[in-house]
Design a protein around this motif. Structure first.
Motif, mmCIF file in Angstrom:
data_model
loop_
_atom_site.group_PDB
_atom_site.id
_atom_site.type_symbol
_atom_site.label_atom_id
_atom_site.label_comp_id
_atom_site.label_asym_id
_atom_site.label_seq_id
_atom_site.Cartn_x
_atom_site.Cartn_y
_atom_site.Cartn_z
ATOM 1 N N LEU A 183 0.649 15.423 -22.419
ATOM 2 C CA LEU A 183 1.701 15.963 -23.550
ATOM 3 C C LEU A 183 0.032 16.343 -24.525
ATOM 4 N N ILE A 184 -0.999 16.369 -24.659
ATOM 5 C CA ILE A 184 -2.341 16.906 -25.418
ATOM 6 C C ILE A 184 -2.629 17.654 -24.623
ATOM 7 N N ALA A 185 -2.743 18.660 -23.410
ATOM 8 C CA ALA A 185 -2.980 19.363 -22.788
ATOM 9 C C ALA A 185 -1.972 20.737 -23.455
ATOM 10 N N GLN A 186 0.020 20.226 -23.294
ATOM 11 C CA GLN A 186 0.783 20.911 -23.519
ATOM 12 C C GLN A 186 0.610 21.479 -25.034
ATOM 13 N N ARG A 187 -0.365 20.614 -26.157
ATOM 14 C CA ARG A 187 -0.828 21.148 -27.315
ATOM 15 C C ARG A 187 -0.842 22.966 -27.652
ATOM 16 N N ILE A 188 -1.804 22.560 -26.371
ATOM 17 C CA ILE A 188 -2.814 24.218 -25.735
ATOM 18 C C ILE A 188 -1.305 24.748 -25.280
ATOM 19 N N SER A 189 -0.992 24.966 -23.761
ATOM 20 C CA SER A 189 -0.267 25.480 -22.566
ATOM 21 C C SER A 189 -0.329 24.949 -22.180
ATOM 22 N N PHE A 190 0.807 26.266 -21.278
ATOM 23 C CA PHE A 190 1.637 25.194 -20.161
ATOM 24 C C PHE A 190 0.386 24.652 -19.033
ATOM 25 N N ILE A 191 0.861 24.055 -18.201
ATOM 26 C CA ILE A 191 -0.597 22.946 -17.043
ATOM 27 C C ILE A 191 -0.425 23.613 -15.833
ATOM 28 N N ARG A 192 -1.438 24.392 -15.520
ATOM 29 C CA ARG A 192 -1.384 25.553 -14.231
ATOM 30 C C ARG A 192 -2.164 24.230 -13.246
ATOM 31 N N GLU A 193 -0.369 24.519 -11.851
ATOM 32 C CA GLU A 193 -0.403 23.602 -10.907
ATOM 33 C C GLU A 193 -1.105 24.247 -9.695
ATOM 34 N N SER A 194 -1.891 23.382 -9.166
ATOM 35 C CA SER A 194 -2.812 23.600 -7.805
ATOM 36 C C SER A 194 -2.475 22.508 -6.300
ATOM 37 N N ASN A 195 -3.335 23.032 -5.354
ATOM 38 C CA ASN A 195 -2.377 22.041 -4.636
ATOM 39 C C ASN A 195 -2.907 20.811 -4.946
ATOM 40 N N PHE A 196 -3.674 20.729 -5.875
ATOM 41 C CA PHE A 196 -3.493 19.091 -5.686
ATOM 42 C C PHE A 196 -2.084 18.090 -7.202
ATOM 43 N N GLY A 197 -1.589 18.909 -7.179
ATOM 44 C CA GLY A 197 -0.495 18.599 -7.972
ATOM 45 C C GLY A 197 -0.770 19.549 -9.683
ATOM 46 N N VAL A 198 0.237 18.552 -10.397
ATOM 47 C CA VAL A 198 0.231 18.690 -12.074
ATOM 48 C C VAL A 198 -1.031 18.425 -12.035
ATOM 49 N N LEU A 199 -0.254 16.843 -11.759
ATOM 50 C CA LEU A 199 -2.061 16.200 -12.855
ATOM 51 C C LEU A 199 -2.534 15.528 -11.659
ATOM 52 N N PHE A 200 -3.778 15.468 -11.828
ATOM 53 C CA PHE A 200 -4.154 14.887 -10.228
ATOM 54 C C PHE A 200 -4.919 13.729 -10.278
ATOM 55 N N ASN A 201 -5.248 12.749 -9.390
ATOM 56 C CA ASN A 201 -4.918 11.097 -10.012
ATOM 57 C C ASN A 201 -6.915 11.432 -8.701
ATOM 58 N N VAL A 202 -7.574 10.976 -9.746
ATOM 59 C CA VAL A 202 -8.816 10.784 -9.430
ATOM 60 C C VAL A 202 -9.523 9.104 -8.597
#
Length: 387
Positions: free
Chosen positions: A175-194
């Motif tokens: 939600l807060i990331a999208q206050r800036i713009s769309f999220i860049r997806e990678s091979n680790f996913g849209v959101l990645f779990n550390v």
């Protein structure tokens, strides 16, 4: 004064100084300003930038005219300044151009005007271990565009910020990331779990010490912004460490210019491979922009391939590479902080190197979520908010 007929832009341009006269020369005009400045404008430049609705589509504000469709020796048949201070030009084919004085002053390319624009380019604020990390509140950023702009300016100019009061539900980061713009997806996913896991496809997903690095140096374009959001942090250890890669590069340029030059000139290959992907990128560790300023740091020792350069260059590269990493370990550059649940880091991944101390998963859970947004999206959002 700005009008759609005189400005083919979504921005407005204040009238800083009014034109006082115009002089016609063989291949240009000289526009005289009330403060004594003289700005030459070549005829081709003026025709190329005509803002009328025949040359620029008024809906998109994008040009439809192409300068190749005019003669090389194009000259106006008449030029004058109207009562509103606009520059009017009549062309031999019957076309008419009208230029807003605020727009002309903002785009003038005489030496003084260009120097003014260069001085107005945002500057990176270099920092070291005494940085007071800018902190922002989640609820305010989600509801107040002026606060949002201040946050984004801090991300742009300082490269490291913290946001507090973020909900700790998984997925809240989006939600807060999208206050800036769309999220860049990678091979680790849209959101990645550390999290530490047995079948890790990256050292980030272990409990190991993670040395200072930028994420995804293996890509042609490294992600611009990185977010790391703390959901749970009960384990002992795992403190976040940051250094300003631009500050290290600046110090290296001053203290060891030969090493700085080597890292700007000699490309290094970075590799990221797992069972299903194999990413590789060959690029210098320090990248400069068109003005010679440091624009990007590319570094992750654990993702680096074997150096491949000439026999003569190899000692030079190793000396510079070792010096850069040694400097990143110096206490003068390092900021260390433990992130608590409900807090997140947002930092410039192409500038700010980040690391993590080892942690002990036997002492408690540790779960962060992360995502990326490209730097272009940050800069675009800033400009739109500034309108």
């Amino acid at each position: 004064m700005t009008t759609a007929a005189a400005v083919a832009d979504f921005r407005t341009y204040p009238l800083i100084c009014a034109p006082s006269g115009v002089q016609s020369l063989a291949d240009r005009i000289n526009l005289e300003w009330a403060d004594g400045r003289i700005s030459p404008f070549h005829h081709l430049w003026l025709r190329d930038n005509c803002p009328c609705d025949r040359c620029v589509y008024s809906v998109t504000r994008e040009q439809v005219f192409e300068i190749v469709d005019t003669p090389d020796d194009l000259k106006p048949t008449a030029t004058h300044i109207d009562n509103d201070g606009c520059l009017l030009i009549d062309w031999p084919d019957g076309h008419h151009s009208r230029f807003d004085p605020g727009w002309l002053r903002a785009h003038a390319y005489d030496d003084v005007s260009r120097a003014e624009r260069l001085a107005g380019i945002p500057q990176s604020h270099l920092w070291r271990s005494d940085l007071q990390i800018p902190v922002f509140e989640y609820t305010v950023l989600m509801n107040d565009n002026s606060a949002l702009l201040q946050w984004l300016l801090a991300v742009r100019d300082i490269g490291l910020t913290q946001v507090r009061g973020v909900p700790t539900d998984p997925g809240s980061l989006k939600l807060i990331a999208q206050r800036i713009s769309f999220i860049r997806e990678s091979n680790f996913g849209v959101l990645f779990n550390v999290q530490s896991k047995a079948d890790a496809d990256s050292n980030a997903y272990t409990a190991f010490n993670l040395p200072l690095h930028t994420d995804l140096p293996t890509r042609e374009l490294q992600p611009g912004l990185q977010f790391l959001h703390c959901l749970v942090n009960d384990a002992e250890g795992g403190e976040s460490i940051f250094v300003d890669g631009f500050a290290i590069a600046d110090a290296l340029r001053s203290e060891d210019p030969k090493a700085f030059q080597a890292l700007c000139e000699i490309p290094v290959e970075f590799r990221n491979k797992d069972r299903h992907s194999d990413y590789r990128c060959l690029a210098p560790i320090i990248a400069l922009d068109a003005l010679g300023r440091v624009a990007e740091i590319r570094m992750a020792n654990f993702l680096r391939g074997a150096f491949d350069t000439s026999v003569e260059q190899m000692p030079r590269l190793y000396r510079a590479y070792r010096r850069f990493i040694a400097m990143s370990r110096e206490s003068r550059f390092r900021v260390m902080h433990r992130l608590n649940p409900g807090e997140l880091w947002c930092f410039d991944n192409r500038r700010t190197l980040h690391a993590r101390n080892a942690f002990d998963p036997a002492t408690g859970a540790r779960h962060f979520q992360g995502c990326y947004i490209d730097r272009d999206e940050l800069l675009s959002r800033i400009l739109v908010l500034q309108r």
